[in-house]
Design an enzyme around this catalytic site. Structure first.
Site, PDB file in Angstrom:
ATOM      1  N   ASN A   9      61.815  87.790 -48.406  1.00  0.00           N
ATOM      2  CA  ASN A   9      61.078  88.340 -47.260  1.00  0.00           C
ATOM      3  C   ASN A   9      61.799  89.590 -46.758  1.00  0.00           C
ATOM      4  O   ASN A   9      62.833  89.495 -46.094  1.00  0.00           O
ATOM      5  CB  ASN A   9      61.002  87.267 -46.157  1.00  0.00           C
ATOM      6  CG  ASN A   9      60.313  87.794 -44.905  1.00  0.00           C
ATOM      7  OD1 ASN A   9      59.710  88.861 -44.917  1.00  0.00           O
ATOM      8  ND2 ASN A   9      60.417  87.043 -43.822  1.00  0.00           N
ATOM      9  N   TRP A  10      61.245  90.743 -47.091  1.00  0.00           N
ATOM     10  CA  TRP A  10      61.910  92.006 -46.725  1.00  0.00           C
ATOM     11  C   TRP A  10      61.713  92.379 -45.251  1.00  0.00           C
ATOM     12  O   TRP A  10      62.290  93.344 -44.771  1.00  0.00           O
ATOM     13  CB  TRP A  10      61.383  93.153 -47.613  1.00  0.00           C
ATOM     14  CG  TRP A  10      61.749  93.028 -49.055  1.00  0.00           C
ATOM     15  CD1 TRP A  10      62.437  91.999 -49.655  1.00  0.00           C
ATOM     16  CD2 TRP A  10      61.458  93.970 -50.097  1.00  0.00           C
ATOM     17  NE1 TRP A  10      62.575  92.239 -51.002  1.00  0.00           N
ATOM     18  CE2 TRP A  10      61.982  93.443 -51.300  1.00  0.00           C
ATOM     19  CE3 TRP A  10      60.788  95.183 -50.129  1.00  0.00           C
ATOM     20  CZ2 TRP A  10      61.873  94.100 -52.525  1.00  0.00           C
ATOM     21  CZ3 TRP A  10      60.667  95.851 -51.344  1.00  0.00           C
ATOM     22  CH2 TRP A  10      61.210  95.315 -52.531  1.00  0.00           C
ATOM     23  N   LYS A  11      60.867  91.646 -44.577  1.00  0.00           N
ATOM     24  CA  LYS A  11      60.584  91.908 -43.145  1.00  0.00           C
ATOM     25  C   LYS A  11      60.220  93.388 -42.933  1.00  0.00           C
ATOM     26  O   LYS A  11      59.659  94.005 -43.825  1.00  0.00           O
ATOM     27  CB  LYS A  11      61.768  91.482 -42.272  1.00  0.00           C
ATOM     28  CG  LYS A  11      62.238  90.068 -42.574  1.00  0.00           C
ATOM     29  CD  LYS A  11      63.138  89.524 -41.511  1.00  0.00           C
ATOM     30  CE  LYS A  11      63.699  88.192 -41.969  1.00  0.00           C
ATOM     31  NZ  LYS A  11      64.287  87.407 -40.905  1.00  0.00           N
ATOM     32  N   HIS A  94      55.533  82.725 -39.740  1.00  0.00           N
ATOM     33  CA  HIS A  94      56.983  82.963 -39.657  1.00  0.00           C
ATOM     34  C   HIS A  94      57.395  82.897 -38.184  1.00  0.00           C
ATOM     35  O   HIS A  94      56.645  83.336 -37.304  1.00  0.00           O
ATOM     36  CB  HIS A  94      57.324  84.331 -40.257  1.00  0.00           C
ATOM     37  CG  HIS A  94      58.786  84.508 -40.484  1.00  0.00           C
ATOM     38  ND1 HIS A  94      59.658  84.804 -39.464  1.00  0.00           N
ATOM     39  CD2 HIS A  94      59.543  84.417 -41.606  1.00  0.00           C
ATOM     40  CE1 HIS A  94      60.884  84.890 -39.961  1.00  0.00           C
ATOM     41  NE2 HIS A  94      60.841  84.657 -41.245  1.00  0.00           N
ATOM     42  N   GLU A 166      61.994  76.466 -42.024  1.00  0.00           N
ATOM     43  CA  GLU A 166      62.935  77.497 -41.583  1.00  0.00           C
ATOM     44  C   GLU A 166      63.342  77.221 -40.135  1.00  0.00           C
ATOM     45  O   GLU A 166      62.663  77.685 -39.203  1.00  0.00           O
ATOM     46  CB  GLU A 166      62.268  78.879 -41.646  1.00  0.00           C
ATOM     47  CG  GLU A 166      61.846  79.296 -43.027  1.00  0.00           C
ATOM     48  CD  GLU A 166      61.889  80.806 -43.164  1.00  0.00           C
ATOM     49  OE1 GLU A 166      62.588  81.273 -44.063  1.00  0.00           O
ATOM     50  OE2 GLU A 166      61.247  81.513 -42.362  1.00  0.00           O
ATOM     51  N   SER A 214      69.204  82.065 -43.610  1.00  0.00           N
ATOM     52  CA  SER A 214      70.504  82.662 -43.961  1.00  0.00           C
ATOM     53  C   SER A 214      71.025  82.256 -45.332  1.00  0.00           C
ATOM     54  O   SER A 214      72.240  82.120 -45.533  1.00  0.00           O
ATOM     55  CB  SER A 214      71.554  82.324 -42.899  1.00  0.00           C
ATOM     56  OG  SER A 214      71.110  82.721 -41.633  1.00  0.00           O
ATOM     57  N   GLY A 235      65.754  85.989 -46.354  1.00  0.00           N
ATOM     58  CA  GLY A 235      65.336  87.216 -45.680  1.00  0.00           C
ATOM     59  C   GLY A 235      66.342  88.317 -45.966  1.00  0.00           C
ATOM     60  O   GLY A 235      66.212  89.066 -46.947  1.00  0.00           O
TER      61      GLY A 235
HETATM   62  C1  PEP Z   1      63.398  84.669 -43.174  1.00  0.00           C
HETATM   63  O1  PEP Z   1      63.135  85.803 -42.838  1.00  0.00           O
HETATM   64  O2  PEP Z   1      62.478  83.893 -43.444  1.00  0.00           O
HETATM   65  C2  PEP Z   1      64.806  84.282 -43.265  1.00  0.00           C
HETATM   66  C3  PEP Z   1      65.101  83.040 -43.603  1.00  0.00           C
HETATM   67  O3  PEP Z   1      65.726  85.236 -42.985  1.00  0.00           O
HETATM   68  P1  PEP Z   1      67.321  85.155 -43.248  1.00  0.00           P
HETATM   69  O4  PEP Z   1      67.523  84.753 -44.666  1.00  0.00           O
HETATM   70  O5  PEP Z   1      67.817  86.513 -42.935  1.00  0.00           O
HETATM   71  O6  PEP Z   1      67.853  84.093 -42.333  1.00  0.00           O
END
Ligand code: PEP
Length: 266
Positions: A9-11, A94, A166, A214, A235
């Protein structure tokens, strides 16, 4: 057999040029593997150019969001209908959308239904906040999110979807709070149990449950080893051309043991 799913997930990161550069680097490092499905979720703006650049044996695409109406006067929105030739997946619900854009349980339900109606697999994100966790509300929160989001689907439709657990308190906390794999397994089991109760054994066995929060190259295998974990949704680590291939490599090792990747890069 279910393929392990790794979704980056590049956000709201990377312009078209940067996105293209990352795809090139990932392409050099990631190999085709029949048991692992690697999905990239770039911004809406870069989906189209990226779709022309990716090696489709290695990568599939996901959108990070879409609107549930198929067309009409909804300024600024993009529909699932518009995306259906471009992506295989859409991330829905999300926590950043639930929190910053106040997406309700009902809106998320309508988006899940619209995705399925348009032949796109929803990746439904669920998870509790730190306060909810501290108050012992994890089961109730996740239950409500799952039940409402899937309430307009048939058991057969549920079989094909993806649910990402999540926990909000575990997202982007590198160096901070770490989600212990054993604790995550309890919630993944709970979700699978909920699906059994609502849609039966076949749907529960087929639905793919993935974990996000994370995840990095060196923590991926701890989650992938869990009985109920069918993949990961990183992410921040998905923007890093060392970390993301390391996560994919952990999935390779988990599925078959190292060394039998179908080499495609020579
Ligand atoms: C996400 O954006 O779904 C996510 C889990 O981010 P990160 O890995 O940065 O915690």
């Amino acid at each position: 057999m279910k393929r392990t799913l790794i979704v980056g997930n590049w956000k709201m990161n990377l312009n078209t040029h940067e996105a293209s550069l990352l795809v090139k680097r990932l392409n050099d490092k990631i190999q085709v593997h029949r048991d692992v499905e690697v999905v990239l979720a770039p911004s809406l703006l870069t989906l189209q150019p990226i779709s022309l650049e990716i090696d489709r044996r290695k990568f599939r695409l996901a959108a990070q969001n879409a609107y549930y109406k198929d067309e009409g006067a909804y300024t600024g929105e993009v529909s699932f209908t518009m995306l259906r030739d471009l992506v295989n997946y859409v991330i829905i619900g999300h926590s950043e959308r639930r929190i910053y854009f106040e997406e309700s349980l009902e809106l998320i339900r309508d988006k899940v239904q619209a995705a399925v109606r348009n032949g796109i697999t929803p990746i439904l994100c669920v998870g509790e906040t730190q306060n909810q966790r501290a108050a012992g509300e994890t089961s109730r929160v996740v239950h409500d999110q799952v039940v409402t989001a899937l309430s307009n689907l048939t058991a057969e439709e549920v079989e094909g979807i993806v649910i990402a657990y999540e926990p909000v308190w575990a997202i982007s906390t590198f160096g901070g709070q770490v989600a212990k794999p054993d604790d995550m397994e309890k919630v993944l089991k709970l979700i699978r149990h909920q699906i059994t109760e609502l849609y039966g054994d076949k749907a529960a066995a087929s639905v793919r449950l993935i974990y996000g929060g994370s995840v990095k190259g060196d923590t991926a295998s701890g989650y992938l080893a869990l009985e109920d974990c069918d993949g990961l949704l990183p992410g921040s680590a998905s923007l890093n051309y060392h970390q993301f291939p390391d996560i994919v490599a952990a999935a390779y090792r988990q599925t078959r043991g190292a060394g039998d990747e179908e080499k495609s890069n020579g």
